[in-house]
Every structure is written in structure tokens, then in C-alpha cells.
Design an enzyme around this catalytic site. Structure first.
Site, PDB file in Angstrom:
ATOM      1  N   HIS A   1       0.837  -1.208   0.000  1.00 45.81           N
ATOM      2  CA  HIS A   1       0.000   0.000   0.000  1.00 45.81           C
ATOM      3  C   HIS A   1       0.876   1.264   0.000  1.00 45.81           C
ATOM      4  O   HIS A   1       0.666   2.183  -0.799  1.00 45.81           O
ATOM      5  CB  HIS A   1      -0.918  -0.033   1.232  1.00 45.81           C
ATOM      6  CG  HIS A   1      -1.719   1.214   1.433  1.00 45.81           C
ATOM      7  ND1 HIS A   1      -3.054   1.299   1.132  1.00 45.81           N
ATOM      8  CD2 HIS A   1      -1.365   2.441   1.900  1.00 45.81           C
ATOM      9  CE1 HIS A   1      -3.481   2.525   1.394  1.00 45.81           C
ATOM     10  NE2 HIS A   1      -2.474   3.237   1.878  1.00 45.81           N
ATOM     11  N   GLU A   2       1.878   1.302   0.879  1.00 45.58           N
ATOM     12  CA  GLU A   2       2.722   2.500   0.997  1.00 45.58           C
ATOM     13  C   GLU A   2       3.522   2.751  -0.266  1.00 45.58           C
ATOM     14  O   GLU A   2       3.615   3.881  -0.751  1.00 45.58           O
ATOM     15  CB  GLU A   2       3.671   2.366   2.199  1.00 45.58           C
ATOM     16  CG  GLU A   2       2.992   2.253   3.546  1.00 45.58           C
ATOM     17  CD  GLU A   2       1.991   3.367   3.796  1.00 45.58           C
ATOM     18  OE1 GLU A   2       2.159   4.465   3.254  1.00 45.58           O
ATOM     19  OE2 GLU A   2       1.017   3.110   4.523  1.00 45.58           O
TER      20      GLU A   2
ATOM     21  N   HIS B   1       1.647   4.340  -3.113  1.00 43.38           N
ATOM     22  CA  HIS B   1       1.529   5.812  -3.081  1.00 43.38           C
ATOM     23  C   HIS B   1       2.694   6.445  -3.847  1.00 43.38           C
ATOM     24  O   HIS B   1       2.526   7.457  -4.516  1.00 43.38           O
ATOM     25  CB  HIS B   1       1.560   6.326  -1.635  1.00 43.38           C
ATOM     26  CG  HIS B   1       0.248   6.225  -0.903  1.00 43.38           C
ATOM     27  ND1 HIS B   1      -0.929   6.736  -1.410  1.00 43.38           N
ATOM     28  CD2 HIS B   1      -0.059   5.692   0.308  1.00 43.38           C
ATOM     29  CE1 HIS B   1      -1.912   6.523  -0.531  1.00 43.38           C
ATOM     30  NE2 HIS B   1      -1.415   5.877   0.517  1.00 43.38           N
TER      31      HIS B   1
ATOM     32  N   GLU C   1      -6.164   6.796  -1.556  1.00 44.87           N
ATOM     33  CA  GLU C   1      -6.062   5.681  -0.600  1.00 44.87           C
ATOM     34  C   GLU C   1      -6.594   4.383  -1.197  1.00 44.87           C
ATOM     35  O   GLU C   1      -5.980   3.325  -1.084  1.00 44.87           O
ATOM     36  CB  GLU C   1      -6.853   6.005   0.673  1.00 44.87           C
ATOM     37  CG  GLU C   1      -6.154   6.940   1.620  1.00 44.87           C
ATOM     38  CD  GLU C   1      -4.756   6.476   1.940  1.00 44.87           C
ATOM     39  OE1 GLU C   1      -4.535   5.263   2.126  1.00 44.87           O
ATOM     40  OE2 GLU C   1      -3.869   7.327   1.986  1.00 44.87           O
TER      41      GLU C   1
HETATM   42 ZN   LIG Z   1      -2.260   5.260   2.271  1.00 46.99          ZN
END
Ligand SMILES: [Zn+2]
Length: 273
Positions: free
Chosen positions: A146-147, A150, A204
Site C-alpha cells: 500500500h505505501e 503511493h 487511498e
Molecule cells: Zn495510504
């Protein structure tokens, strides 16, 4: 006020803008056209001006500062360190296909905060407080996927662009040039990504989607991601919700959406032999 006083005041008020303009010209940002990039996995068009090298420069400045300020808390041995290095290495190898110029590196900080973030350019910070919720390698791979998403989807550069802060970012890259403090703080907060200014909900959600495919490609069972997000959901109902959730806003439908992407992630899943 005298005429001279007014002129001086006018000069002082105008100066930050002039400084930004000069810095932008020095860096050449104003001369560059906004370019269109495609996000990995979701294939969305993003409009950004900052190049991969400029994004890396912004991220690296922040990373160096963070490590300097937290030197005493850097974990550099032991099972937690080994786990973070092991999982990050596999996620980074997948993300590197999408951003070959980013230089990936992960640092584990001993801090009882359930959070992690990846800076523009590929520098990752993980706090030991997230490990109990991650529970295992696949859970940690969900967080890191997830990170890192980004960063590869250029979410910080996209927000800098949307908020018309490219010239200020250019001034920071150029270094040592004056700019208005409010704008400076805004850009710094954007770069801190996860520290004080959350991404948008759509970013997100996109990071959840890309991250899920990343962790599957890295050899982690994507069903474990679903289990992780359910743990997060349960933790969010506790007395002290994990900081990860305040920095990564979502809604009750996160788990359902992740479930919807599972077939795609299963196709991408490459079990490690
Ligand atoms: Zn995030």
C-alpha cells in the site's frame, strides 16, 4: 506610512513570490510541461510536472532529516529488523518495474505507533508499532504494498500539482531560497505523506488496489491482505485506533473493495517456491 515605507513593505510582500519564480526558473520547472503518467495496475492518467528525479530529491531530503532526528530509535538487527528487510525487498523488487529510477530503502524505527509510509522516490519508514497488527510477513507485505503504491502512483507529486505548489516544491529542491512559510509547510506536510496530511480517499483506495496486486506479485497470498484489512477494521473500533487509519482515511467499504479486487490479485499471485 511614507512612500518609501510603502515601497519597502511592497517589496517584502512581493519577495517570496519573486524568490519562488527565480527558483522555479533555476530548476526549470516552469519551462517544463505537465506530463501525463499512467498509474500502475489501475492505469489512471495522472498529471504531474515533477520528474522522478525531483520527486526522489524531495523524498530523500525528508528521509535524511527523519533519520537524523530518530537516530537513537533506528532498529538495525534482530528478528523485527530481519522481517522488515525481507518483506520490503520482495515488494521493492515488484515496484521497481514501475519506477526503475527510484532507489528503494527501508528503515525500521522503534516507536509504539502503528504506522508506516513511503516517501516519493522510494524511501520507506516503518514503525515497530505496526508489526503486531501486521502479524506476519503477508500482513506486513499488505502495509508495504500500500505505501509503496503511493510512491509509484506519484500521489504526492499529483497533490503538489493539484494545489499549484510545483514552484514551491522547486524552490525547496533548489534549496536555500526564501518562500512563504505557509506554502513551505504545506509542501513539507505533503512530502511527509502519512505524517500529518492524509492522501485523498480516492488515492487511498487506489493504493489499496495497487498494493494488493504488488503483494500478490511479490509472492504473498492476497487473501492474507483481506485478513489484514479486517484486523485493521477491528482495531479501528478499539479505544485507540491505529495511527495508520488516521493517516490513511478510508471507509467501511474498504474490505469489500479489497474483496472485489481479489480475482485480479489471484491472477497476479506468484507463490514463492
Ligand atoms: Zn495510504
Amino acid at each position: 506610512m511614507s512612500g518609501t515605507g510603502k515601497r519597502v513593505l511592497g517589496f517584502l510582500v512581493a519577495r517570496p513570490l519573486i524568490a519562488i519564480a527565480i527558483a522555479a526558473v533555476v530548476v526549470g520547472v516552469l519551462l517544463l510541461q505537465t506530463r501525463s503518467d499512467k498509474t500502475p495496475v489501475t492505469h489512471r492518467t495522472v498529471h504531474v510536472t515533477l520528474t522522478d528525479a525531483q520527486q526522489s530529491q524531495l523524498g530523500n531530503q525528508n528521509y535524511t532529516k527523519t533519520l537524523r532526528q530518530n537516530r537513537a530509535n533506528i532498529v538495525s538487527s534482530g528478528p523485527e529488523y530481519a522481517e522488515v528487510q525481507r518483506v520490503a525487498k520482495r515488494i521493492e523488487a515488484v515496484a521497481a518495474h514501475d519506477k526503475p529510477d527510484f532507489v528503494w530503502k527501508v528503515t525500521l524505527l522503534r516507536k509504539n505507533v502503528a504506522n508506516a509510509y513511503c516517501l516519493p522516490g522510494g524511501k520507506i519508514v516503518v514503525y515497530t508499532g505496526i508489526l503486531p497488527i501486521a502479524q506476519n510477513d503477508a500482513g506486513l507485505a499488505t502495509v508495504l504494498g500500500h505505501e509503496v503504491a503511493h510512491a509509484t502512483a506519484e500521489h504526492v507529486a499529483e497533490r503538489i500539482e493539484r494545489e499549484h505548489l510545483t514552484a514551491v516544491a522547486a524552490a525547496i529542491i533548489a534549496g536555500g531560497v526564501a518562500f512563504t512559510p505557509a506554502q513551505f509547510i504545506r509542501v513539507q506536510a505533503l512530502i511527509d505523506a502519512g505524517a500529518s496530511l492524509p492522501f485523498s480517499r480516492s488515492q487511498e483506495s487506489e493504493a489499496d488496489h495497487i498494493g494488493l496486486v504488488y503483494m500478490a506479485k511479490a509472492g504473498y497470498d492476497p487473501h492474507q491482505a483481506l485478513a489484514f484489512w479486517k484486523r485493521m477494521l477491528r482495531a479501528s473500533k478499539g479505544k485507540e485506533p491505529p495511527e495508520f487509519l488516521s493517516d490513511h482515511p478510508s471507509d467501511a467499504h474498504r474490505v469489500e473493495r479489497v474483496q472485489g479486487w481479489l480475482p485480479e490479485a489471484e491472477r497476479a499471485y506468484k507463490p514463492q517456491t
